[in-house]
Write an enzyme that holds these catalytic residues in place. Structure first.
Site, mmCIF file in Angstrom:
data_model
loop_
_atom_site.group_PDB
_atom_site.id
_atom_site.type_symbol
_atom_site.label_atom_id
_atom_site.label_comp_id
_atom_site.label_asym_id
_atom_site.label_seq_id
_atom_site.Cartn_x
_atom_site.Cartn_y
_atom_site.Cartn_z
ATOM 1 N N SER A 121 95.836 37.845 -0.786
ATOM 2 C CA SER A 121 96.924 37.779 0.162
ATOM 3 C C SER A 121 96.878 36.569 1.088
ATOM 4 C CB SER A 121 96.932 39.039 1.026
ATOM 5 O OG SER A 121 95.751 39.123 1.826
ATOM 6 N N SER A 123 91.185 38.943 -1.476
ATOM 7 C CA SER A 123 92.257 38.164 -0.856
ATOM 8 C C SER A 123 91.829 36.858 -0.220
ATOM 9 C CB SER A 123 92.972 39.024 0.197
ATOM 10 O OG SER A 123 93.775 39.998 -0.430
ATOM 11 N N LYS A 182 95.537 32.956 9.669
ATOM 12 C CA LYS A 182 96.314 33.928 8.895
ATOM 13 C C LYS A 182 97.077 34.854 9.837
ATOM 14 C CE LYS A 182 95.748 37.321 5.125
ATOM 15 N NZ LYS A 182 94.796 37.986 4.211
#
Length: 491
Positions: free
Chosen positions: A158, A182, A78
């Site tokens: 997210s 998330s 990420k």
């Protein structure tokens, strides 16, 4: 072997050990898959040269009998994790061109265990979002589609790039972060497994901060076993992170497949919200039945302050974001937009660099921390947070081993379908997940079925602090009963 990208991490480990394929061959397969799937927009930056270099080093170690726990396993990272010499911008324009000269503790742990980095994954800007539509680099597309439709669906946020990449076989596993859901929400939307560990289990050092008292790193993977394998490598104590807890890291994989006979699984009545879709309610009932059939006892529990979790979260998280994001001023790194004086330069850089959702949350956070409003909003939200935490403590003290809830109030929705709606409608996607962050507890989302349109749905299990092993045990029961789900390839 024809389709190396279809292997789980556990299968990769066994295949490399027995010489069925090499880490280099495996990495080439993933790089080809990534190239063919760029329409999904899962990766912001691909690092093929670095990946092949790391894979070659893994092959050498395997040949010499020195393989480490994740040797040769290709992972996506990420964009919130700082990776030395590689783009790390939290999917924001304000960090334009930023390449850290250091490595986050979590990614350093993964590389030390032999993992291979394929690239940096797309995400909501500064992890602020529930659909992966706030990224400066554009929305991520879910590899799942509703039956009979070509409309693009969101992957959740997210960590949407992470979830899409795992579901579409663009990496064997991925790192994510979870501030209010998330990891678990995008895992639910893509039929992947996502675990948010206990706060303090994984170091936050080198992870770009959103809300420091809520953020926690965790893995997204295809199976419960794979997530257990990844978490063991990601977790560690770290003297550079004062919130990191000095506890031994268990061999989580040993918990997978363990008996749940005699366990007490709590079902909170407060999670039966108004307007819950019947198929989510039915899935929850099915989850209870699966655990009961495996020998667990299902009991009703009460978490009375659950109704206040979402509003309290959307005070605490923006307040901490306002403080953390104050450092982005265009002076030392990232985007700089000139102005007539330094104040104008600050204003111009932040106006151009931050997206709409980030600006909204920073403004909310600044407001609730301001003189005259701190006691009325932020201090009161922290008191509510303490009550939410105490609710869970009371239940666990009464002998409950884990708690079963839905992971999300619905399946994935269409790209751009909620962008014109009230932000509150988007925030409601976190209604089942934020309590876990507010209380600092571990939570896992496990794929459990499909809705009427053929889109994934998941169940969530919540555990005691630092009892992730319980979640892997109970999560495996759900996975075994529900089976595995994969999207039909269209990209």
């Amino acid at each position: 072997m024809s389709d190396l990208t279809g292997l789980t991490i556990a299968e990769i480990r066994d295949g490399l050990a027995t010489g069925q394929f090499s880490a280099t061959e495996l990495t080439h397969s993933y790089l080809a898959a990534m190239e063919a799937a760029r329409d999904l927009n899962a990766y912001i930056v691909e690092t093929p040269e670095k990946a092949l270099e790391m894979a070659a080093a893994s092959d050498a170690r395997i040949a010499s009998g020195e393989a480490r726990p994740l040797e040769g396993v290709p992972l996506g990272i990420k964009d919130l994790f700082c990776t030395e010499g590689v783009h790390a911008q939290a999917a924001s324009h304000i960090l334009d061109g930023f390449k850290p000269v250091y490595e986050s503790t979590v990614t350093a742990n993964l590389w030390a265990d032999g993992a291979v980095m394929l690239g940096k994954l797309n995400m909501d800007e500064f992890a602020m979002g529930s659909s992966n539509e706030t990224s400066y680099y554009g929305p991520v597309v879910n590899p799942w589609r509703a039956e009979g439709s070509n409309a693009p669906m969101v992957p959740g946020g997210s960590s949407g790039g992470s979830a899409t990449a795992v579901a579409a076989r663009l990496c064997a596993g991925a790192t994510g972060t979870d501030t209010g859901g998330s990891i678990r929400q995008p895992a639910a939307f893509t039929a992947t497994v996502g675990i948010k560990p206990t706060y303090g289990r994984c170091s936050r050092w080198g992870i770009i901060a959103f809300a420091s008292s809520l953020d926690q790193a965790g893995p997204l993977a295809r199976t419960v076993r794979d997530s257990a394998i990844m978490l063991r490598s990601m977790a560690s104590v770290d003297e550079r992170d004062t919130t990191s807890v000095d506890l031994p890291v268990p061999d989580y994989e040993k918990a997978v497949g363990g008996s749940v006979k005699g366990l007490r699984i709590g079902v909170p009545k407060e999670y039966r919200i108004d307007g819950m879709p019947p198929e989510v309610e039915a899935l929850w009932e099915q989850g209870k039945a699966w655990l009961k059939e495996a020998g667990a006892e299902i009991i009703d529990i009460c978490l009375p302050h659950t109704q206040y979790a979402l509003p309290a979260y959307y005070i605490v998280a923006p307040a901490e974001a306002s403080s953390n994001l104050a450092r982005y001023d265009g002076v030392r790194y990232g985007l700089r937009v000139p102005g007539d004086d330094i104040a104008a330069m600050y204003e111009n850089s932040r106006a151009a660099g931050f997206g709409k959702e980030v600006k909204r949350r920073v403004m909310i956070g600044t407001y609730v921390l301001s003189a005259g409003y701190y006691d009325a909003y932020y201090l009161r939200a922290q008191k509510v947070r303490a009550l939410i935490k105490r609710d869970f403590e009371t239940v666990f003290e009464a002998g409950v081993d884990a708690i079963l809830t839905p992971a999300t109030p619905s399946a994935a929705f269409g790209v751009a379908s909620k962008t014109t709606a009230s932000p509150i409608e988007m925030y409601l996607n976190d209604i089942f997940t934020v309590t876990v962050n507010m209380a600092g507890l571990p939570g896992i989302a496990v794929p459990a079925g499909l809705d009427a349109k053929g889109l994934p749905l998941a169940l969530q299990l919540i555990g005691r602090p630092f009892d992730e092993e319980m979640l892997f045990r109970t999560g495996q029961v759900i996975e075994d009963a529900a089976g595995h789900f994969a999207p039909e390839r269209w990209w």
